[in-house]
Design a protein around this motif. Structure first.
Motif, short mmCIF file in Angstrom:
data_model
loop_
_atom_site.label_atom_id
_atom_site.label_comp_id
_atom_site.label_asym_id
_atom_site.label_seq_id
_atom_site.Cartn_x
_atom_site.Cartn_y
_atom_site.Cartn_z
N GLN A 723 48.55 43.89 53.78
CA GLN A 723 49.30 44.93 53.08
C GLN A 723 48.96 46.34 53.59
N GLY A 724 48.11 46.42 54.62
CA GLY A 724 47.73 47.72 55.16
C GLY A 724 46.84 48.53 54.25
N LEU A 725 46.10 47.84 53.38
CA LEU A 725 45.21 48.52 52.43
C LEU A 725 43.78 48.53 52.97
N PRO A 726 42.92 49.43 52.49
CA PRO A 726 41.52 49.44 52.93
C PRO A 726 40.83 48.12 52.61
N LEU A 727 39.97 47.66 53.52
CA LEU A 727 39.20 46.45 53.28
C LEU A 727 38.02 46.79 52.36
N ARG A 728 37.95 46.14 51.21
CA ARG A 728 36.99 46.53 50.17
C ARG A 728 35.69 45.75 50.22
N TYR A 729 35.69 44.59 50.85
CA TYR A 729 34.56 43.69 50.65
C TYR A 729 33.82 43.35 51.94
N GLN A 730 33.84 44.25 52.91
CA GLN A 730 33.22 43.92 54.19
C GLN A 730 31.70 44.03 54.17
N ASN A 731 31.16 44.87 53.31
CA ASN A 731 29.72 45.10 53.30
C ASN A 731 29.15 44.85 51.92
N ASN A 732 27.91 45.22 51.75
CA ASN A 732 27.17 44.98 50.50
C ASN A 732 27.90 45.59 49.32
N THR A 733 28.56 44.74 48.55
CA THR A 733 29.31 45.23 47.39
C THR A 733 29.37 44.14 46.35
N SER A 734 29.72 44.51 45.13
CA SER A 734 29.83 43.55 44.05
C SER A 734 31.25 43.01 43.99
N VAL A 735 31.38 41.70 43.83
CA VAL A 735 32.68 41.04 43.78
C VAL A 735 32.92 40.52 42.37
N SER A 736 33.96 41.02 41.71
CA SER A 736 34.38 40.51 40.41
C SER A 736 35.54 39.56 40.63
N TYR A 737 35.39 38.31 40.17
CA TYR A 737 36.40 37.30 40.48
C TYR A 737 36.52 36.29 39.34
N VAL A 738 37.60 35.52 39.40
CA VAL A 738 37.83 34.43 38.45
C VAL A 738 38.12 33.16 39.23
N ILE A 739 37.97 32.03 38.58
CA ILE A 739 38.29 30.75 39.19
C ILE A 739 39.69 30.35 38.75
N THR A 740 40.57 30.18 39.72
CA THR A 740 41.95 29.78 39.43
C THR A 740 42.20 28.38 39.99
N LEU A 741 43.38 27.84 39.69
CA LEU A 741 43.74 26.53 40.22
C LEU A 741 43.89 26.57 41.73
N ALA A 742 43.99 27.80 42.30
CA ALA A 742 44.07 27.96 43.75
C ALA A 742 42.72 28.36 44.34
N GLY A 743 41.67 28.36 43.52
CA GLY A 743 40.34 28.71 43.99
C GLY A 743 39.90 30.08 43.47
N PRO A 744 38.75 30.59 43.94
CA PRO A 744 38.25 31.90 43.48
C PRO A 744 39.14 33.03 43.96
N GLN A 745 39.46 33.97 43.07
CA GLN A 745 40.29 35.12 43.43
C GLN A 745 39.74 36.36 42.73
N THR A 746 39.74 37.48 43.46
CA THR A 746 39.30 38.74 42.85
C THR A 746 40.32 39.20 41.83
N LEU A 747 39.89 40.05 40.91
CA LEU A 747 40.74 40.44 39.79
C LEU A 747 42.03 41.10 40.23
N GLU A 748 41.98 41.89 41.31
CA GLU A 748 43.18 42.61 41.72
C GLU A 748 44.14 41.73 42.52
#
Length: 791
Positions: A723-748
């Motif tokens: 989508q041409g958006l900044p990459l948020r998770y390339q380095n040391n950062t906290s990941v907030s996510y949920v488990i879906t039927l398609a696997g783990p996905q971040t909230l956004e």
């Protein structure tokens, strides 16, 4: 005249071919700079290697001097003092010695540190102020040459500001905020898209607009120097704010002079850490300060800590804070300025709430550590111990290159799992410091004890400790008395500083980063602790009680139905009194030493639960819960369970608290469990199903192991890239996510239905299975008639 001051910064400076110690100190009249006489860096070498070092120095044209001051190592090897003309020569000498296998003792002690420690100067000092010297506008000299200093007793009142920057992912600066009692200001680089002046009425701060990043940096320098604070603080200010400002100033070809006397900010980066040097001012990171004070949070983000301590949050709550900051800069710069300033205010309020500046000043008074320095337990020990050791004719050893062998840890007894009524906790008061005091565990004591084993106190792994020649027991005894005085005066920062210092001494002696490292020292503390805990449990069981668990310095005693010694409170106090008496008699009789061990009745649990290890019948360790009975109230306490762990969801934490509360209070649980599971399946608990876990290394380095938070981060950044958006998770950062039927996905980036069965099986079931069998219930039986919505 004699004046008093407190050290804000220390450094070594070179003038010509000589080295001097520069100290900036805070006084009642303001800050003053002190320059020492020329100082000569020193170290020690075994007398047998003098000729080899002399040849090496001669071949490399290094001017070194020797003196035989009758020193020796703790292994009784005679050493000779080596001095160089300046720091540069000492640095070269260290490198050459290492390359040629020559051991130099104490060569890594910085000149400024040695200058202060050998004068027993810890934070506060006195200095001679000549009356015939030119004075600054504040009535004191800017710089005193050839300053004469000595230890002092002075508690400063320091001025401070908090600073925070806002920028984009490329470090292009948007604004810089400064907040203090003297100044509340946000300096903003005007976006060309906003040609009109900002409307700034009714703001709790001033906004100053500049038209370039260079002007922003220049204005910031002027503002800081006009305020002239002793302390600059912020949140992650060293690793981020100061490092970014230093780099942007370099890019703008500016010298970022925010130190005193127009001195420049200096940044060094080494092994992922950023070191800040700012003459005349202390730079304090709020995160480092709270960690040094042993605060614990699930996350040390400013938002989370502010919520926990202040009940306030940051003004931007977007999942993608960087994107929101960039949007505000373009669309609503006033809102961005408010956010920028509020972060400074939060830091100031946290400092006020926790009193971490007071704590750091007191720590400096006790140890000589700079107030802006995090951690530093080894340096603190050296500052306090090494000068005393020198006066006994000994020098320290060298740090082991391989980090040394690990020493045994604290005693942990295999627990007896179950649900109990009336459990007491008996706690040894500062067990490891008490062991050091009682059994005279000390580096000098070990050296002297091995020389005269016939009169020494036996330790472990062949250690023997002198009853007369030692320093550490007396140091701890003095700190112990100071802490008791602090407690009586309700001086919490001082009490906490002393407690942390005392408890750090064991870790220092067992640390491979300490030149006093010796497995015999640390083992003589921890293994003595094992012996004490095992003997204590045996004595308690001899008195007719059951010990169900023991952990480092705590013993858990089940007393249900046993009222021989009275109420639970009376029983706990009587047991403590009996055990203390036995230790005094035993140690006097067997070793002829005074006992400083003291066990106390600490807690009464009216209900107590010790779980099994998951999937086993064995009792767990360091995990329990219970109802703690206070004089006028009761509270549920969790230790090591899901309720206090950051890697479990809020659903699990809430469920565990409510379920255990109901079990402890004999309240119904079946209806509660069924209702909660139904709410989960109906999507009514979605906001409580979020996991949060930090990436410990760059995302690209996760290749073989793919835990859920990594999968979620990779999925999110793949979408961001598309989508041409900044990459948020390339380095040391906290990941907030949920488990879906398609696997783990971040909230956004949630695009699939939540996997509710996962949460029931992985977050609810384990907690229920741990305690329900003890009240004759089964999670499977309770939920047998509740089918998933999609089966």
């Amino acid at each position: 005249m004699i004046k008093q001051g407190y050290i804000l910064s220390r450094s070594t400076i070179s003038i010509g071919n000589q080295s001097y110690v520069e100290l900036w100190v805070a006084t009642e009249e303001g800050a003053v700079c002190l320059h020492s006489d020329p100082q000569y860096p020193s170290c020690f070498i075994a007398a047998s290697e003098k000729a080899k070092l002399t040849t090496l120095a001669s071949q490399n044209n290094l001017d070194i001097r020797y003196s035989d001051d009758d020193f020796r190592t703790l292994e009784q090897t005679p050493v000779i003092t080596v001095k160089t003309a300046n720091e540069s020569t000492m640095h070269q000498l260290r490198g050459l010695a290492k390359d040629h296998g020559i051991t130099l003792f104490e060569a890594d002690i910085r000149l400024a540190d040695r200058f202060l420690m050998e004068r027993f100067i810890y934070g506060a000092l006195e200095f001679f102020c000549p009356s015939n010297i030119e004075h600054s506008h504040k009535g004191i000299p800017n710089t005193i040459k050839q300053a004469k200093v000595r230890a002092g007793h002075y508690t400063p009142s320091l001025t401070s500001i908090s600073l925070d920057i806002e920028c984009d992912e490329h470090e292009n600066l948007y604004s810089i905020a400064i907040a203090s009692s003297q100044c509340n200001q946000v300096i903003v680089v005007r976006d060309p898209a906003h040609p009109a002046r900002y409307i700034t009425d009714n703001l709790p701060f001033q906004i100053e607009e500049v038209h370039s990043e260079s002007a922003l940096l220049t204005k910031t320098m002027g503002t800081i120097n006009a305020i002239d604070p002793d302390i600059i603080m912020g949140w992650n200010i060293k690793q981020f704010d100061m490092a970014v400002l230093f780099r942007r100033a370099q890019k703008a070809k500016l010298t970022f002079t925010i130190g005193r006397n127009n001195s420049a900010l200096s940044i060094r980066q080494w092994e992922g850490q950023t070191w800040v040097d700012l003459p005349g001012r202390a730079v304090i990171d709020g995160i480092e300060a709270l960690k040094t004070m042993t605060y614990h949070f699930d996350s040390f983000s400013l938002d989370n800590v502010s919520r926990q301590l202040l009940g306030k949050q940051k003004l931007i709550q977007s999942e993608d804070k960087l994107a929101e900051i960039k949007r505000l800069y373009k669309e609503d710069p006033i809102a961005l300025a408010k956010y920028n300033h509020e972060d400074c205010v939060l830091v100031n309020n946290i400092a006020s709430q926790t009193k971490y500046i007071d704590f750091l000043i007191l720590r400096g008074t006790l140890t000589g550590l700079d107030i802006g320095r995090p951690g530093g337990s080894v340096a603190a020990f050296l500052n306090v111990y090494l000068p005393k050791l020198h006066r006994k004719g000994y020098v320290s050893g060298v740090r082991p290159e391989n980090g040394g062998l690990a020493s045994p840890g604290g005693y942990v007894m295999t627990s007896q799992p179950g649900l109990y009524d009336d459990v007491l906790v008996l706690d040894y008061k500062s067990l490891y410091p008490s062991i050091i005091r009682t059994f005279k565990i000390d580096p000098l004591g070990l050296a002297e004890g091995l020389k005269h084993p016939e009169t020494a106190i036996p330790g472990f792994k062949g250690a023997m400790f002198s009853k007369e020649s030692h320093f550490l027991p007396a140091i701890i005894d003095n700190l112990w008395k100071q802490r008791d005085e602090a407690k009586k005066a309700k001086d919490a920062p001082r009490s906490q500083a002393i407690k942390i210092l005392m408890n750090s001494f064991y870790g220092v002696l067992g640390s491979g980063g300490c030149p006093f490292y010796d497995p015999r020292l640390a083992s003589s503390i921890t293994l003595r602790g094992h012996e004490i805990m095992q003997t204590t449990a045996k004595w308690i069981e001899e008195l007719g009680y059951v010990v169900i668990y023991g952990d480092t310095d705590s013993t858990f005693v089940h007393i249900e139905g046993n009222t021989d010694l009275g109420t639970p409170q009376q029983t706990g106090e009587a047991l403590a009194k009996e055990i203390n008496q036995r230790w005094r008699e035993k140690l006097k009789k067997e070793m002829n030493i005074t006992c400083f061990l003291e066990i106390e009745f600490e807690t009464h649990f009216s209900k107590f639960f010790m779980p099994t290890i998951r999937g086993s019948v064995l009792g767990s360790k360091k995990r329990y819960a219970g109802i703690k009975v206070n004089s006028s109230s009761k509270e549920i306490v969790f230790k090591g369970l899901e309720n206090v762990r950051s890697d479990w969801t809020e659903l699990a934490k809430q469920f565990q608290y409510e379920l255990y509360s109901r079990v402890f209070n004999d309240e119904p649980v079946i209806g509660y469990i069924k209702t909660l599971i139904q709410q989960v399946r109906e999507g009514k608990m979605d906001e409580h199903l979020v996991y949060s876990k930090r990436l410990r290394k760059p995302l690209s380095e996760y290749v073989k192991a793919m835990p859920p938070h990594v999968k979620a981060a990779k999925h999110a950044d793949n979408l961001n890239k598309q989508q041409g958006l900044p990459l948020r998770y390339q380095n040391n950062t906290s990941v907030s996510y949920v488990i879906t039927l398609a696997g783990p996905q971040t909230l956004e980036h949630v695009s699939a239905q939540y996997d509710y069965q996962h949460y029931i099986d992985k977050q609810i079931r384990p907690i229920a299975d741990s305690i329900l069998p003890l009240i004759n219930l089964s999670f499977d039986n309770i939920t047998a008639d509740q089918l998933p919505l999609f089966s």
